[in-house]
Scaffold this motif. Structure first.
Motif, PDB file in Angstrom:
ATOM      1  N   LEU A   1       0.817  -1.219   0.000  1.00  0.00           N
ATOM      2  CA  LEU A   1       0.000   0.000   0.000  1.00  0.00           C
ATOM      3  C   LEU A   1       0.848   1.265   0.000  1.00  0.00           C
ATOM      4  O   LEU A   1       0.337   2.342  -0.260  1.00  0.00           O
ATOM      5  CB  LEU A   1      -0.960  -0.019   1.196  1.00  0.00           C
ATOM      6  N   ASN A   2       2.125   1.145   0.294  1.00  0.00           N
ATOM      7  CA  ASN A   2       2.973   2.338   0.247  1.00  0.00           C
ATOM      8  C   ASN A   2       3.920   2.317  -0.955  1.00  0.00           C
ATOM      9  O   ASN A   2       4.846   3.127  -1.026  1.00  0.00           O
ATOM     10  CB  ASN A   2       3.743   2.526   1.558  1.00  0.00           C
ATOM     11  N   ASN A   3       3.677   1.448  -1.871  1.00  0.00           N
ATOM     12  CA  ASN A   3       4.456   1.407  -3.110  1.00  0.00           C
ATOM     13  C   ASN A   3       4.352   2.772  -3.811  1.00  0.00           C
ATOM     14  O   ASN A   3       3.272   3.358  -3.880  1.00  0.00           O
ATOM     15  CB  ASN A   3       3.863   0.282  -3.979  1.00  0.00           C
ATOM     16  N   THR A   4       5.472   3.283  -4.330  1.00  0.00           N
ATOM     17  CA  THR A   4       5.459   4.636  -4.918  1.00  0.00           C
ATOM     18  C   THR A   4       4.511   4.729  -6.117  1.00  0.00           C
ATOM     19  O   THR A   4       3.833   5.734  -6.278  1.00  0.00           O
ATOM     20  CB  THR A   4       6.870   5.078  -5.350  1.00  0.00           C
ATOM     21  N   GLU A   5       4.441   3.687  -6.927  1.00  0.00           N
ATOM     22  CA  GLU A   5       3.524   3.704  -8.076  1.00  0.00           C
ATOM     23  C   GLU A   5       2.071   3.720  -7.619  1.00  0.00           C
ATOM     24  O   GLU A   5       1.215   4.344  -8.254  1.00  0.00           O
ATOM     25  CB  GLU A   5       3.739   2.459  -8.945  1.00  0.00           C
TER      26      GLU A   5
ATOM     27  N   PRO B   1      -1.456   3.712   5.100  1.00  0.00           N
ATOM     28  CA  PRO B   1      -0.686   3.522   3.867  1.00  0.00           C
ATOM     29  C   PRO B   1       0.726   4.066   4.075  1.00  0.00           C
ATOM     30  O   PRO B   1       0.911   5.243   4.303  1.00  0.00           O
ATOM     31  CB  PRO B   1      -1.470   4.321   2.827  1.00  0.00           C
ATOM     32  N   GLY B   2       1.675   3.252   4.087  1.00  0.00           N
ATOM     33  CA  GLY B   2       3.035   3.688   4.381  1.00  0.00           C
ATOM     34  C   GLY B   2       3.772   2.680   5.227  1.00  0.00           C
ATOM     35  O   GLY B   2       4.842   2.960   5.737  1.00  0.00           O
ATOM     36  N   GLN B   3       3.235   1.499   5.398  1.00  0.00           N
ATOM     37  CA  GLN B   3       3.918   0.544   6.261  1.00  0.00           C
ATOM     38  C   GLN B   3       4.267  -0.769   5.575  1.00  0.00           C
ATOM     39  O   GLN B   3       4.664  -1.716   6.240  1.00  0.00           O
ATOM     40  CB  GLN B   3       3.073   0.282   7.512  1.00  0.00           C
ATOM     41  N   GLY B   4       4.115  -0.821   4.300  1.00  0.00           N
ATOM     42  CA  GLY B   4       4.564  -2.010   3.598  1.00  0.00           C
ATOM     43  C   GLY B   4       3.616  -3.193   3.636  1.00  0.00           C
ATOM     44  O   GLY B   4       4.020  -4.316   3.395  1.00  0.00           O
ATOM     45  N   PHE B   5       2.319  -2.943   3.939  1.00  0.00           N
ATOM     46  CA  PHE B   5       1.335  -4.032   3.944  1.00  0.00           C
ATOM     47  C   PHE B   5       0.587  -4.065   2.611  1.00  0.00           C
ATOM     48  O   PHE B   5       0.417  -3.049   1.969  1.00  0.00           O
ATOM     49  CB  PHE B   5       0.307  -3.829   5.066  1.00  0.00           C
TER      50      PHE B   5
HETATM   51  C1  LIG Z   1       6.981   0.954   2.736  1.00  0.00           C
HETATM   52  O1  LIG Z   1       7.050   0.635   4.127  1.00  0.00           O
HETATM   53  C2  LIG Z   1       8.089  -0.270   4.478  1.00  0.00           C
HETATM   54  C3  LIG Z   1       7.916  -0.621   5.942  1.00  0.00           C
HETATM   55  O2  LIG Z   1       7.723   0.507   6.736  1.00  0.00           O
HETATM   56  C4  LIG Z   1       9.427   0.357   4.146  1.00  0.00           C
HETATM   57  O3  LIG Z   1      10.462  -0.555   4.465  1.00  0.00           O
HETATM   58  C5  LIG Z   1       9.462   0.696   2.661  1.00  0.00           C
HETATM   59  O4  LIG Z   1      10.677   1.374   2.358  1.00  0.00           O
HETATM   60  C6  LIG Z   1       8.297   1.598   2.284  1.00  0.00           C
HETATM   61  N1  LIG Z   1       8.265   1.760   0.824  1.00  0.00           N
HETATM   62  C7  LIG Z   1       8.082   2.940   0.247  1.00  0.00           C
HETATM   63  C8  LIG Z   1       8.103   2.943  -1.244  1.00  0.00           C
HETATM   64  O5  LIG Z   1       7.911   3.968   0.875  1.00  0.00           O
END
Ligand SMILES: *[C@@H]1O[C@H](CO)[C@@H](O)[C@H](O)[C@H]1NC(C)=O
Ligand SMILES: *[C@@H]1O[C@H](CO)[C@@H](O)[C@H](O)[C@H]1NC(C)=O
Ligand SMILES: *[C@@H]1O[C@H](CO)[C@@H](O)[C@H](O)[C@H]1NC(C)=O
Length: 345
Positions: free
Chosen positions: A152-156, A273-277
């Motif tokens: 959910l935090n993928n840049t795209e 959104p921002g935690q890599g789930f």
């Molecule tokens: C998304 O979150 C994970 C875990 O917090 C982090 O390691 C990763 O760098 C983040 N990815 C982006 C694209 O911000």
């Protein structure tokens, strides 16, 4: 005549007494009482959840009954749920929600629920859930070209959500929408590079015109006027740029609130959104400190009077009739786990 009646009563007495002493047959996972309890449990779990999507019952894995006294028992259920396409803030009743298909990369929820059945009224005393997306390998085995869930935090993903929301806001003169949370996202590369996103939104007190003038002043509407909605969008970046956005506002729904991740009490288990789930976890657990009769009042939202449940308090004979007796070499079907309603992942 009287003597005969007395004799009949005498004969009946010991058998009548013997019934309660015999342990009742175990409750099967597909028995009406189990299903009624599971329905109450699933409604409760969805009511407790504030993120992602509503979940529907897929299978009752286990059920255990602990008799407490006359017309009073505790039930322990182990449930297998599946994510539906209905966002948690959507007013659509669960019965009308579609379970997300296996090829859309399904998300499963596992829940343990403790309920009380008091005089045929079921209430949840405690529940504990966690959810997880199916393994990507499983999806690709059945559907090699299916896009998988993206973080959910993928840049795209974030870029697609921002572009979609801007696009919607620039084309809609009424309420300016703000992002609440991203629900799910998938990225595919063939035949086109496409990012599909779904996200929850809420109306602010600004029109698009007012937002252009001073975005900072645009606040989410107060709780008594809140207006939530949901957007589905697809952004193609290669070979040719294309953006499709479809947003829907639900209108004000009294009592429906959105809890912001920062204010959520379930300590970090609900991702923003921002935690890599790749998916929102089902609200993890809810427990009543006193598992007694009085505690049922602490779960007011999920008390349901179930006809089928009341039936079980009826004569034990009905119980025995329900249990298939072995005939010859045929064994009765295992009472648990119950039937799979959608698919097993
Ligand atoms: C998304 O979150 C994970 C875990 O917090 C982090 O390691 C990763 O760098 C983040 N990815 C982006 C694209 O911000
Ligand atoms: C839910 O489905 C029922 C039966 O198909 C239908 O009558 C009802 O209008 C639907 N409700 C909503 C809110 O979609
Ligand atoms: C929206 O609400 C904020 C805070 O209450 C207020 O400062 C602002 O003027 C309002 N904007 C509009 C367009 O009404």
């Amino acid at each position: 005549m009287k003597a005969l009646l007395a004799l009949i009563l005498l004969v009946q007495l010991p058998t009548h007494r013997a019934v309660p002493a015999a342990s009742p047959p175990p409750l099967g996972c597909d028995d009406p009482e189990s299903e009624a309890a599971a329905e109450v449990a699933v409604n409760y779990i969805n009511a407790q959840s504030h993120h992602g999507y509503k979940f529907a019952l897929n299978r009752i894995e286990k059920v255990r009954v602990l008799p407490q006294g006359p017309n009073n028992e505790i039930l322990f259920l182990e449930l297998d749920l599946l994510e539906t396409t209905c966002p948690i803030l959507s007013p659509t009743p669960l019965a009308n929600c579609t379970v997300r298909s296996f090829t859309e990369h399904a998300v499963e929820g596992d829940c343990d629920v403790k309920l009380q059945n008091l005089n045929g009224k079921l209430s949840v005393l405690a529940s504990k859930c966690h959810s997880h997306a199916d393994s990507g390998e499983d999806v690709l085995q059945l559907c090699p070209d299916c896009p998988l869930l993206a973080s959910l935090n993928n840049t795209e993903v974030l870029a697609a959500v921002t572009a979609a929301l801007n696009d919607h806001n620039s084309k809609t003169p009424d309420a300016y929408l703000r992002l609440l949370e991203i629900g799910r996202a998938r990225i595919q590369d063939q035949p086109v590079h496409m990012v599909s996103v779904e996200f929850a939104v809420a109306a602010t007190n600004c029109t698009a015109e007012e937002a252009k003038a001073n975005l900072e002043a645009c606040q989410l509407l107060p709780e008594d006027q809140s207006n939530f909605g949901f957007c589905r969008a697809a952004m193609v970046t290669r070979p040719k740029e294309d953006l499709r956005v479809d947003c829907e506002l639900y209108g004000h729904q009294p009592g429906v609130t959105f809890s912001h991740p920062g204010q959520d009490t379930s300590a970090g288990l609900v991702p923003s959104p921002g935690q890599g789930f790749t998916n929102h976890n089902l609200r993890v657990s809810h427990h009543s400190p006193v598992a007694s009769e009085s505690s049922s009042s602490e779960f007011p939202s999920s008390v349901l009077s179930a006809k089928s449940v009341a039936k079980r308090a009826a004569p034990e004979v009905a119980q025995h009739d329900k249990v298939p007796r072995p005939v010859g070499f045929a064994l009765p079907p295992p009472p648990c786990p119950g039937k799979v309603r959608y698919f097993k992942i």
